[in-house]
Design a protein around this motif. Structure first.
Motif, PDB file in Angstrom:
ATOM      1  N   ALA A  99      10.589  -4.113 -45.336  1.00 46.93           N
ATOM      2  CA  ALA A  99      10.228  -5.084 -46.372  1.00 46.93           C
ATOM      3  C   ALA A  99      11.103  -4.928 -47.615  1.00 46.93           C
ATOM      4  CB  ALA A  99       8.757  -4.925 -46.744  1.00 46.93           C
ATOM      5  N   ASP A 100      11.543  -3.704 -47.877  1.00 50.64           N
ATOM      6  CA  ASP A 100      12.392  -3.451 -49.043  1.00 50.64           C
ATOM      7  C   ASP A 100      13.873  -3.623 -48.735  1.00 50.64           C
ATOM      8  OD1 ASP A 100      10.278  -2.932 -50.715  1.00 50.64           O
ATOM      9  OD2 ASP A 100      10.401  -0.753 -50.551  1.00 50.64           O
ATOM     10  N   GLY A 101      14.210  -3.984 -47.507  1.00 55.55           N
ATOM     11  CA  GLY A 101      15.602  -4.167 -47.128  1.00 55.55           C
ATOM     12  C   GLY A 101      16.376  -2.868 -47.006  1.00 55.55           C
ATOM     13  N   VAL A 102      15.680  -1.793 -46.648  1.00 55.07           N
ATOM     14  CA  VAL A 102      16.298  -0.476 -46.523  1.00 55.07           C
ATOM     15  C   VAL A 102      16.449  -0.127 -45.048  1.00 55.07           C
ATOM     16  CG1 VAL A 102      16.031   1.985 -47.013  1.00 55.07           C
ATOM     17  CG2 VAL A 102      15.335   0.297 -48.712  1.00 55.07           C
ATOM     18  N   SER A 103      17.645   0.247 -44.642  1.00 55.82           N
ATOM     19  CA  SER A 103      17.861   0.655 -43.261  1.00 55.82           C
ATOM     20  C   SER A 103      17.546   2.135 -43.105  1.00 55.82           C
ATOM     21  CB  SER A 103      19.310   0.396 -42.839  1.00 55.82           C
ATOM     22  OG  SER A 103      20.206   1.209 -43.570  1.00 55.82           O
ATOM     23  N   ILE A 104      17.098   2.513 -41.915  1.00 55.57           N
ATOM     24  CA  ILE A 104      16.784   3.902 -41.613  1.00 55.57           C
ATOM     25  C   ILE A 104      17.885   4.465 -40.727  1.00 55.57           C
ATOM     26  CG2 ILE A 104      15.152   5.458 -40.499  1.00 55.57           C
ATOM     27  CD1 ILE A 104      12.921   3.544 -41.253  1.00 55.57           C
ATOM     28  N   ASP A 105      18.585   5.470 -41.246  1.00 53.65           N
ATOM     29  CA  ASP A 105      19.703   6.075 -40.536  1.00 53.65           C
ATOM     30  C   ASP A 105      19.359   7.481 -40.085  1.00 53.65           C
ATOM     31  OD1 ASP A 105      20.831   3.752 -41.405  1.00 53.65           O
ATOM     32  OD2 ASP A 105      22.450   4.666 -42.551  1.00 53.65           O
ATOM     33  N   GLY A 106      20.259   8.081 -39.329  1.00 51.42           N
ATOM     34  CA  GLY A 106      20.109   9.477 -38.934  1.00 51.42           C
ATOM     35  C   GLY A 106      20.399  10.389 -40.118  1.00 51.42           C
ATOM     36  N   PRO A 107      19.693  11.530 -40.226  1.00 51.10           N
ATOM     37  CA  PRO A 107      19.827  12.382 -41.407  1.00 51.10           C
ATOM     38  C   PRO A 107      21.098  13.229 -41.424  1.00 51.10           C
ATOM     39  CG  PRO A 107      18.303  13.364 -39.841  1.00 51.10           C
ATOM     40  CD  PRO A 107      18.664  12.016 -39.286  1.00 51.10           C
ATOM     41  N   ASP A 108      21.604  13.412 -42.621  1.00 54.70           N
ATOM     42  CA  ASP A 108      22.701  14.341 -42.890  1.00 54.70           C
ATOM     43  C   ASP A 108      22.292  15.122 -44.136  1.00 54.70           C
ATOM     44  OD1 ASP A 108      25.026  15.736 -43.411  1.00 54.70           O
ATOM     45  OD2 ASP A 108      26.155  13.990 -44.101  1.00 54.70           O
ATOM     46  N   VAL A 109      21.517  16.189 -43.937  1.00 54.95           N
ATOM     47  CA  VAL A 109      20.962  16.924 -45.071  1.00 54.95           C
ATOM     48  C   VAL A 109      22.039  17.534 -45.963  1.00 54.95           C
ATOM     49  CG1 VAL A 109      19.582  18.940 -45.713  1.00 54.95           C
ATOM     50  CG2 VAL A 109      18.698  17.298 -44.052  1.00 54.95           C
ATOM     51  N   PRO A 110      23.056  18.220 -45.409  1.00 55.94           N
ATOM     52  CA  PRO A 110      24.074  18.795 -46.304  1.00 55.94           C
ATOM     53  C   PRO A 110      24.824  17.750 -47.130  1.00 55.94           C
ATOM     54  CG  PRO A 110      24.183  19.808 -44.144  1.00 55.94           C
ATOM     55  CD  PRO A 110      23.261  18.629 -44.018  1.00 55.94           C
ATOM     56  N   GLY A 111      24.986  16.541 -46.603  1.00 57.39           N
ATOM     57  CA  GLY A 111      25.740  15.513 -47.309  1.00 57.39           C
ATOM     58  C   GLY A 111      24.903  14.603 -48.167  1.00 57.39           C
ATOM     59  N   ALA A 112      23.593  14.816 -48.215  1.00 59.76           N
ATOM     60  CA  ALA A 112      22.711  13.917 -48.955  1.00 59.76           C
ATOM     61  C   ALA A 112      22.794  14.160 -50.460  1.00 59.76           C
ATOM     62  CB  ALA A 112      21.269  14.110 -48.498  1.00 59.76           C
ATOM     63  N   PRO A 113      22.786  13.095 -51.264  1.00 58.56           N
ATOM     64  CA  PRO A 113      22.739  13.281 -52.722  1.00 58.56           C
ATOM     65  C   PRO A 113      21.386  13.790 -53.186  1.00 58.56           C
ATOM     66  CG  PRO A 113      22.556  10.961 -52.187  1.00 58.56           C
ATOM     67  CD  PRO A 113      22.840  11.669 -50.892  1.00 58.56           C
ATOM     68  N   VAL A 114      20.341  13.455 -52.431  1.00 60.54           N
ATOM     69  CA  VAL A 114      18.985  13.872 -52.781  1.00 60.54           C
ATOM     70  C   VAL A 114      18.171  14.024 -51.502  1.00 60.54           C
ATOM     71  CG1 VAL A 114      18.293  11.459 -53.147  1.00 60.54           C
ATOM     72  CG2 VAL A 114      16.907  13.306 -54.108  1.00 60.54           C
ATOM     73  N   VAL A 115      17.346  15.057 -51.474  1.00 59.17           N
ATOM     74  CA  VAL A 115      16.409  15.292 -50.376  1.00 59.17           C
ATOM     75  C   VAL A 115      15.031  15.462 -51.004  1.00 59.17           C
ATOM     76  CG1 VAL A 115      15.778  16.736 -48.413  1.00 59.17           C
ATOM     77  CG2 VAL A 115      18.192  16.474 -49.038  1.00 59.17           C
ATOM     78  N   ILE A 116      14.032  14.777 -50.454  1.00 56.46           N
ATOM     79  CA  ILE A 116      12.664  14.885 -50.961  1.00 56.46           C
ATOM     80  C   ILE A 116      11.782  15.432 -49.852  1.00 56.46           C
ATOM     81  CG2 ILE A 116      10.708  13.683 -51.987  1.00 56.46           C
ATOM     82  CD1 ILE A 116      12.646  11.557 -52.996  1.00 56.46           C
ATOM     83  N   ASN A 117      11.174  16.587 -50.093  1.00 56.98           N
ATOM     84  CA  ASN A 117      10.260  17.156 -49.116  1.00 56.98           C
ATOM     85  C   ASN A 117       8.841  16.684 -49.395  1.00 56.98           C
ATOM     86  OD1 ASN A 117       8.993  18.797 -47.143  1.00 56.98           O
ATOM     87  ND2 ASN A 117       8.436  20.214 -48.770  1.00 56.98           N
ATOM     88  N   THR A 118       8.247  15.970 -48.427  1.00 56.62           N
ATOM     89  CA  THR A 118       6.867  15.514 -48.556  1.00 56.62           C
ATOM     90  C   THR A 118       5.963  16.174 -47.531  1.00 56.62           C
ATOM     91  OG1 THR A 118       7.053  13.631 -47.013  1.00 56.62           O
ATOM     92  CG2 THR A 118       7.758  13.266 -49.302  1.00 56.62           C
ATOM     93  N   VAL A 119       6.492  17.172 -46.808  1.00 56.26           N
ATOM     94  CA  VAL A 119       5.721  17.859 -45.766  1.00 56.26           C
ATOM     95  C   VAL A 119       4.819  18.896 -46.429  1.00 56.26           C
ATOM     96  CG1 VAL A 119       5.853  19.278 -43.693  1.00 56.26           C
ATOM     97  CG2 VAL A 119       7.584  17.514 -44.113  1.00 56.26           C
ATOM     98  N   PRO A 120       3.516  18.862 -46.162  1.00 61.52           N
ATOM     99  CA  PRO A 120       2.597  19.777 -46.854  1.00 61.52           C
ATOM    100  C   PRO A 120       2.623  21.188 -46.275  1.00 61.52           C
ATOM    101  CG  PRO A 120       1.378  18.432 -45.292  1.00 61.52           C
ATOM    102  CD  PRO A 120       2.808  17.927 -45.272  1.00 61.52           C
ATOM    103  N   GLY A 121       2.116  22.120 -47.063  1.00 59.24           N
ATOM    104  CA  GLY A 121       1.918  23.482 -46.590  1.00 59.24           C
ATOM    105  C   GLY A 121       3.202  24.202 -46.207  1.00 59.24           C
ATOM    106  N   THR A 122       3.050  25.210 -45.379  1.00 62.00           N
ATOM    107  CA  THR A 122       4.189  26.040 -44.998  1.00 62.00           C
ATOM    108  C   THR A 122       5.055  25.414 -43.909  1.00 62.00           C
ATOM    109  OG1 THR A 122       2.813  27.236 -43.397  1.00 62.00           O
ATOM    110  CG2 THR A 122       2.958  28.151 -45.630  1.00 62.00           C
ATOM    111  N   ALA A 123       4.604  24.302 -43.347  1.00 62.62           N
ATOM    112  CA  ALA A 123       5.397  23.658 -42.281  1.00 62.62           C
ATOM    113  C   ALA A 123       6.778  23.272 -42.783  1.00 62.62           C
ATOM    114  CB  ALA A 123       4.661  22.425 -41.760  1.00 62.62           C
TER     115      ALA A 123
END
Length: 271
Positions: A167-191
């Motif tokens: 709906a926001d016109g955003v495509s979902i791509d495969g992740p590249d964590v080392p090359g990302a400008p920003v990473v947001i962790n939303t996973v709870p707890g120790t997982a």
């Protein structure tokens, strides 16, 4: 007449919301305002709200009753509708108005950390997880100009999150964590700490990693981010800004962010 507000959820004893809101009231001179906490579980929100008189002006809502808050809201902000999430209820003449201040909290925490919106527009931001908090993170990134976002998930991106991206016109791509400008962790707890291995190599210069957990700086994930050259931002920064927006909505006053940040950071340092 006194004015009352509170945070609702289960468990709730750990919540720093009372500290932040009370710090705001003290700085603003709102001596007639109080802020409490109540343990309210799934399915218990509607009867709880029905028993509150007109002195109750607003509620901060956390897990597991965010879904119940969405259902209880007589009206919802466009942002709450967009993300399918309500974390704030404010009394109005027409009933409880629902809003989502987590999006504001994420966005402001990232900007405070020095994240360049141009890097978000031109790069590929990464979100760990795809649940309700991830949808707020997605909205914040979209508002910063993201047109592509990647998710790190155990199975597949949840349908509601996929629908919001589309709906926001955003495509979902495969992740590249080392090359990302920003990473947001939303996973709870120790997982989330099981994902520390994603930072085994040096990361892009200036990478900002926002971990929504309170004690994010004391985790294996934090150690891995630091070793890889990333800049970790703890969840207290997001919490302060989302609480500041709640103060604005509930009291009608501009929130004293500096005082709230000082109170929140001091509390985390003492833990």
């Amino acid at each position: 007449m006194s004015a009352r507000a509170a945070v609702l959820g289960k468990p709730i004893d750990h919540s720093l919301s009372p500290l932040l809101h009370q710090a705001a009231y003290a700085e603003l001179g709102l001596t007639d305002w109080t802020y409490e906490r109540f343990e309210v579980g799934e399915g218990e929100l509607a009867p709880f709200l029905s028993g509150r008189d007109a002195t109750w002006r607003g509620f901060s809502v956390t897990m597991p009753v965010k879904g119940d808050a969405y259902a209880a809201a007589a009206t919802r902000s466009p942002l709450a509708e967009r993300t399918g999430a309500v974390n704030t209820l404010v009394r109005t003449s027409g009933g409880w108005a629902g809003d989502n201040t987590d999006v504001y909290g994420v966005r402001q925490a990232l900007l405070d950390a020095g994240l360049d919106p141009a890097a978000v527009r031109d790069g590929l931001p990464v979100i760990l997880g795809s649940g309700a908090t991830a949808r707020s993170a997605l909205a914040a990134l979209t508002d910063l100009g993201a047109t592509r976002v990647a998710f790190v998930v155990r199975d597949r991106v949840r349908p509601g999150t996929q629908a919001q991206a589309a709906a926001d016109g955003v495509s979902i791509d495969g992740p590249d964590v080392p090359g990302a400008p920003v990473v947001i962790n939303t996973v709870p707890g120790t997982a989330a700490d099981d994902l520390a291995e994603l930072w085994q190599v040096p990361v892009r210069a200036g990478q900002v990693v926002l971990d929504v957990r309170y004690a994010a700086d004391r985790t294996p994930l934090a150690a891995a981010v630091a070793a890889a050259g990333g800049h970790l931002v703890g969840g207290i920064e997001m919490l302060v800004h989302q609480a500041a927006q709640q103060v604005r909505l509930m009291t009608g006053h501009e929130a004293p962010v500096d005082a709230m940040q000082a109170a929140g950071r001091a509390a985390m340092a003492a833990r």
